[in-house]
Design an enzyme around this catalytic site. Structure first.
Site, mmCIF file in Angstrom:
data_model
loop_
_atom_site.group_PDB
_atom_site.id
_atom_site.type_symbol
_atom_site.label_atom_id
_atom_site.label_comp_id
_atom_site.label_asym_id
_atom_site.label_seq_id
_atom_site.Cartn_x
_atom_site.Cartn_y
_atom_site.Cartn_z
ATOM 1 N N CYS A 82 36.096 38.386 43.844
ATOM 2 C CA CYS A 82 35.813 38.372 45.278
ATOM 3 C C CYS A 82 34.343 38.032 45.471
ATOM 4 C CB CYS A 82 36.142 39.720 45.912
ATOM 5 S SG CYS A 82 35.839 39.789 47.689
ATOM 6 N N CYS A 227 36.673 34.328 52.866
ATOM 7 C CA CYS A 227 37.042 34.555 51.465
ATOM 8 C C CYS A 227 36.079 33.747 50.609
ATOM 9 C CB CYS A 227 38.489 34.140 51.209
ATOM 10 S SG CYS A 227 38.992 34.273 49.472
#
EC number: 5.1.1.7
Length: 284
Positions: A82, A227
């Protein structure tokens, strides 16, 4: 640390990177990590705290590393990578006083990241090498001459790029991002047999060689405001096709990120904001 055994009150920090939001837990004292049920409870925006992902900061695993972290999606499933979360971990460590240098290392579940503070609440994180080999994404099938995978989705034919940035991504180029079928195609691709571990799905519109717009339907979270690994995935797929340059601004619903990939054999760098929203106490 399960729902029944969680020690309340539970102290946490709410953070966000370009609108991708996190509940951050300090587990450096050896407290066990949360189980899937507790993660889902914490992430619930009505009955918990609310977030896209939960992050646990843990003691470092290697020499020269300041901290390690684990990350879970809102549904309780574990995540490997991430980019926005990595920047938020870096910002948390700086704010906590654990880091007094502009350049330092942190461990994610899949690799060690080099992080630099590049301005107030702005961080650049080295995301590692993109992986295009289908068996390592993982993805069953082979790309055509254009580097695209041709998949059948309920009678439709869809062409997409694919890459792993430590987690699997499919990249779908669209003409108009505002009307892209994110909520329809995203789940279909995630459930497709070609992706044995499911997949994050990026929908991208090229504005010019230095600017793209992006929406991402994430595994275990659905569409999010941003994202980081999805931004990297979309950028490197487009770079491989010659659609954009090696330094690209990626505009997402929650903010703008920057992706740099100077050479094909080198690492990708992701830059963008990471901010503390508030500290809190959860009583269960």
């Amino acid at each position: 640390m399960g729902v029944e055994s969680v020690r309340c009150p539970l102290h946490f920090t709410k953070m966000q990177g370009a609108g991708n939001d996190f509940v951050v837990l300090d587990l450096r004292d050896g407290t066990p990590p949360p189980d899937a049920a507790l993660v889902a409870w914490l992430a619930d925006r009505h009955f918990g705290i609310g977030c896209d992902q939960v992050i646990a900061i843990e003691p470092p695993r290697g020499v020269g590393v300041f901290a390690a972290y684990r990350i879970w999606n809102a549904d309780g499933s574990a995540a490997q990578q991430c980019g926005n979360g990595a920047r938020c971990v870096a910002a948390w460590l700086v704010r906590d006083g654990s880091v007094a240098t502009e350049h330092f290392l942190i461990d994610s579940p899949v690799q060690t990241h080099s992080v630099r503070c590049i301005g107030k609440d702005e961080y650049a994180v080295e995301m590692g090498l993109p992986v295009f080999e289908p068996e390592r994404i993982p993805l069953s099938g082979f790309p055509n001459a254009l580097g695209e995978y041709v998949l059948s989705l309920q009678g439709e034919v869809l062409c997409c790029g694919a890459v792993s940035m430590g987690n699997p991504h499919a990249v779908v180029e669209v003409d108009l991002i505002d009307v892209a079928p994110v909520e329809r195609i995203g789940p279909l691709l995630q459930q497709h047999s070609a992706f044995p571990e499911s997949v994050n799905v990026s929908f991208v519109q090229v504005i010019d060689p230095g600017l793209v717009r992006l929406r991402v339907y994430e595994r275990g979270a659905g569409e999010t405001l941003a994202c980081g690994s999805g931004a990297c995935a979309a950028a490197v797929v487009l770079m491989q096709r010659g659609r954009v340059g090696r330094d690209v601004r990626v505009v997402l619903p929650g903010g703008t990120l920057r992706v740099q990939w100077p050479v094909s054999g080198g690492p990708v760098t992701l830059s963008g904001p990471a901010r503390c929203v508030f500290d809190g106490v959860w009583y269960g």
